[in-house]
Design a protein around this motif. Structure first.
Motif, PDB file in Angstrom:
ATOM      1  N   SER A  79       0.810  -1.223   0.000  1.00 13.60           N
ATOM      2  CA  SER A  79       0.000   0.000   0.000  1.00 13.60           C
ATOM      3  C   SER A  79       0.840   1.269   0.000  1.00 13.60           C
ATOM      4  N   HIS A  80       1.948   1.267   0.761  1.00 11.00           N
ATOM      5  CA  HIS A  80       2.802   2.453   0.821  1.00 11.00           C
ATOM      6  C   HIS A  80       4.113   2.065   1.477  1.00 11.00           C
ATOM      7  N   ARG A  81       5.070   2.985   1.478  1.00 10.87           N
ATOM      8  CA  ARG A  81       6.451   2.620   1.781  1.00 10.87           C
ATOM      9  C   ARG A  81       6.775   2.531   3.271  1.00 10.87           C
ATOM     10  N   HIS A  82       5.879   2.936   4.159  1.00 10.42           N
ATOM     11  CA  HIS A  82       6.205   2.913   5.587  1.00 10.42           C
ATOM     12  C   HIS A  82       6.624   1.506   6.022  1.00 10.42           C
ATOM     13  N   ALA A  83       7.602   1.477   6.963  1.00 12.30           N
ATOM     14  CA  ALA A  83       8.240   0.207   7.319  1.00 12.30           C
ATOM     15  C   ALA A  83       7.259  -0.800   7.911  1.00 12.30           C
ATOM     16  N   ASP A  84       6.197  -0.313   8.586  1.00 10.40           N
ATOM     17  CA  ASP A  84       5.246  -1.278   9.166  1.00 10.40           C
ATOM     18  C   ASP A  84       4.365  -1.928   8.096  1.00 10.40           C
ATOM     19  N   HIS A  85       4.627  -1.582   6.812  1.00  8.87           N
ATOM     20  CA  HIS A  85       3.918  -2.225   5.691  1.00  8.87           C
ATOM     21  C   HIS A  85       4.878  -2.846   4.681  1.00  8.87           C
ATOM     22  N   THR A  86       6.180  -2.602   4.849  1.00  9.13           N
ATOM     23  CA  THR A  86       7.140  -3.051   3.829  1.00  9.13           C
ATOM     24  C   THR A  86       8.356  -3.806   4.369  1.00  9.13           C
ATOM     25  N   GLN A 159      -5.083   9.361   1.192  1.00 12.34           N
ATOM     26  CA  GLN A 159      -4.418  10.469   1.896  1.00 12.34           C
ATOM     27  C   GLN A 159      -3.650   9.970   3.117  1.00 12.34           C
ATOM     28  N   HIS A 160      -2.302  10.002   3.035  1.00 12.19           N
ATOM     29  CA  HIS A 160      -1.501   9.496   4.159  1.00 12.19           C
ATOM     30  C   HIS A 160      -0.176  10.243   4.324  1.00 12.19           C
ATOM     31  N   GLY A 161       0.008  11.318   3.604  1.00 11.09           N
ATOM     32  CA  GLY A 161       1.232  12.109   3.777  1.00 11.09           C
ATOM     33  C   GLY A 161       2.405  11.609   2.953  1.00 11.09           C
ATOM     34  N   GLY A 180      -5.475   0.445   3.190  1.00 14.35           N
ATOM     35  CA  GLY A 180      -4.070   0.737   3.466  1.00 14.35           C
ATOM     36  C   GLY A 180      -4.032   1.644   4.677  1.00 14.35           C
ATOM     37  N   ASP A 181      -3.071   2.560   4.740  1.00 15.26           N
ATOM     38  CA  ASP A 181      -3.094   3.616   5.757  1.00 15.26           C
ATOM     39  C   ASP A 181      -3.650   4.862   5.087  1.00 15.26           C
ATOM     40  N   SER A 182      -4.673   5.441   5.687  1.00 16.28           N
ATOM     41  CA  SER A 182      -5.299   6.603   5.044  1.00 16.28           C
ATOM     42  C   SER A 182      -6.156   7.369   6.027  1.00 16.28           C
TER      43      SER A 182
END
Ligand SMILES: [Zn+2]
Ligand SMILES: [Zn+2]
Length: 274
Positions: A79-86, A159-161, A180-182
């Motif tokens: 979903s996005h690059r943040h470490a808690d997802h990748t 929208q997650h920055g 995802g995170d949003s």
């Protein structure tokens, strides 16, 4: 279609709960060994299932192996690059590159533009050339769609920055939507419209106090999650990635003030039939 929860923790893994990660699998009703958490049935009449690993948060690779083999995945969607997802993509690379799990061909990886470069930066100079031998990368930069076996995937920016995406997966007229995170946003509502199951994060215990210098919101509160599900007319709401200050039971109670349908909190190992 089956949704299996690998982990829900935010923003760091906890004993017994990995960070964000899910398996989405095509296929029919649960078989006995799935319900007991065992490996997929290999019975003579078992249909091969398309399997997607959705978000590779810390600890999810270990949990994934309770349900399938890494080398048998049909795709990974991030979903996005943040470490808690990748973060577990880094060790997935080791597993797929250097272990007995090395697949015959690269595993499809769908993620935000630039994701492979970020992995390479951490893994070191040799990895930049070798990553494409492990991951067949499809970058996401806006709205998009693809198919993984019988599963139809569609995604859009949320929208997650940071560049972040929500996802829907459809099979046989049934549809899963994942935030995802949003923060609440119109594109997430669009993705979630009429979903049979909406899996939505509730990473804020409370919305940040507004001020001219404050950053735009990046997560849902439990109330926001209920509102988004109602706006989207989702049939069922599952809360995940819930802020640590809020117990799952309280998050469900708070969300239920804004959503009338079936509602629960995701837990590691839970399997939902959609
Ligand atoms: Zn995030
Ligand atoms: Zn997160």
């Amino acid at each position: 279609m089956l949704l299996t929860v690998l982990g829900t923790a935010t923003p760091y893994p906890q004993p017994g709960n990995a960070c964000s990660g899910y398996l989405v699998q095509s296929g029919g009703p649960l078989s006995g060994d799935r319900q007991s958490g065992g490996p997929l049935s290999g019975g003579a009449d078992a249909q091969p299932r398309a399997t997607i690993w959705v978000d590779a948060g810390t600890g999810t690779l270990a949990e994934l192996q309770r349900h399938t083999r890494l080398a048998d995945l049909d795709a990974i969607w991030i979903s996005h690059r943040h470490a808690d997802h990748t973060a577990d993509l880094l060790v997935a690379y080791y597993a797929l590159r250097f272990s007995e799990l090395a697949p015959k061909r690269p595993v499809r990886l769908i993620g935000p533009e630039g994701l492979l470069d970020r992995l390479a930066a951490f893994l070191g100079p040799n990895a930049a050339a070798l990553l494409p031998e492990v991951f067949d990368f499809t970058p996401m930069s806006g709205w998009g769609e693809t198919e993984v076996g019988p599963l139809a995937l569609a995604w859009g920016p949320v929208q997650h920055g940071v560049p972040a995406f929500g996802l829907t997966v459809a099979e046989n007229g049934r549809r899963l939507a994942y935030s995802g995170d949003s923060a609440p946003c119109i594109s997430l509502e669009e993705l979630a419209e009429d979903a049979d199951l909406l899996l939505i994060e509730a990473g804020y215990a409370e919305a940040p106090a507004g001020s001219e210098t404050a950053e735009a919101p990046a997560h849902h509160t439990p109330e926001d999650a209920g509102r988004t599900a109602s706006q989207a007319r989702a049939a069922r709401l599952v809360l995940t990635h819930i802020a640590n200050e809020v117990t799952p039971a309280v998050a469900v109670r708070r969300a239920s003030a804004h959503f009338d349908g079936p509602l629960e909190a995701a837990a590691p190992g839970s399997v939902y039939e959609i």
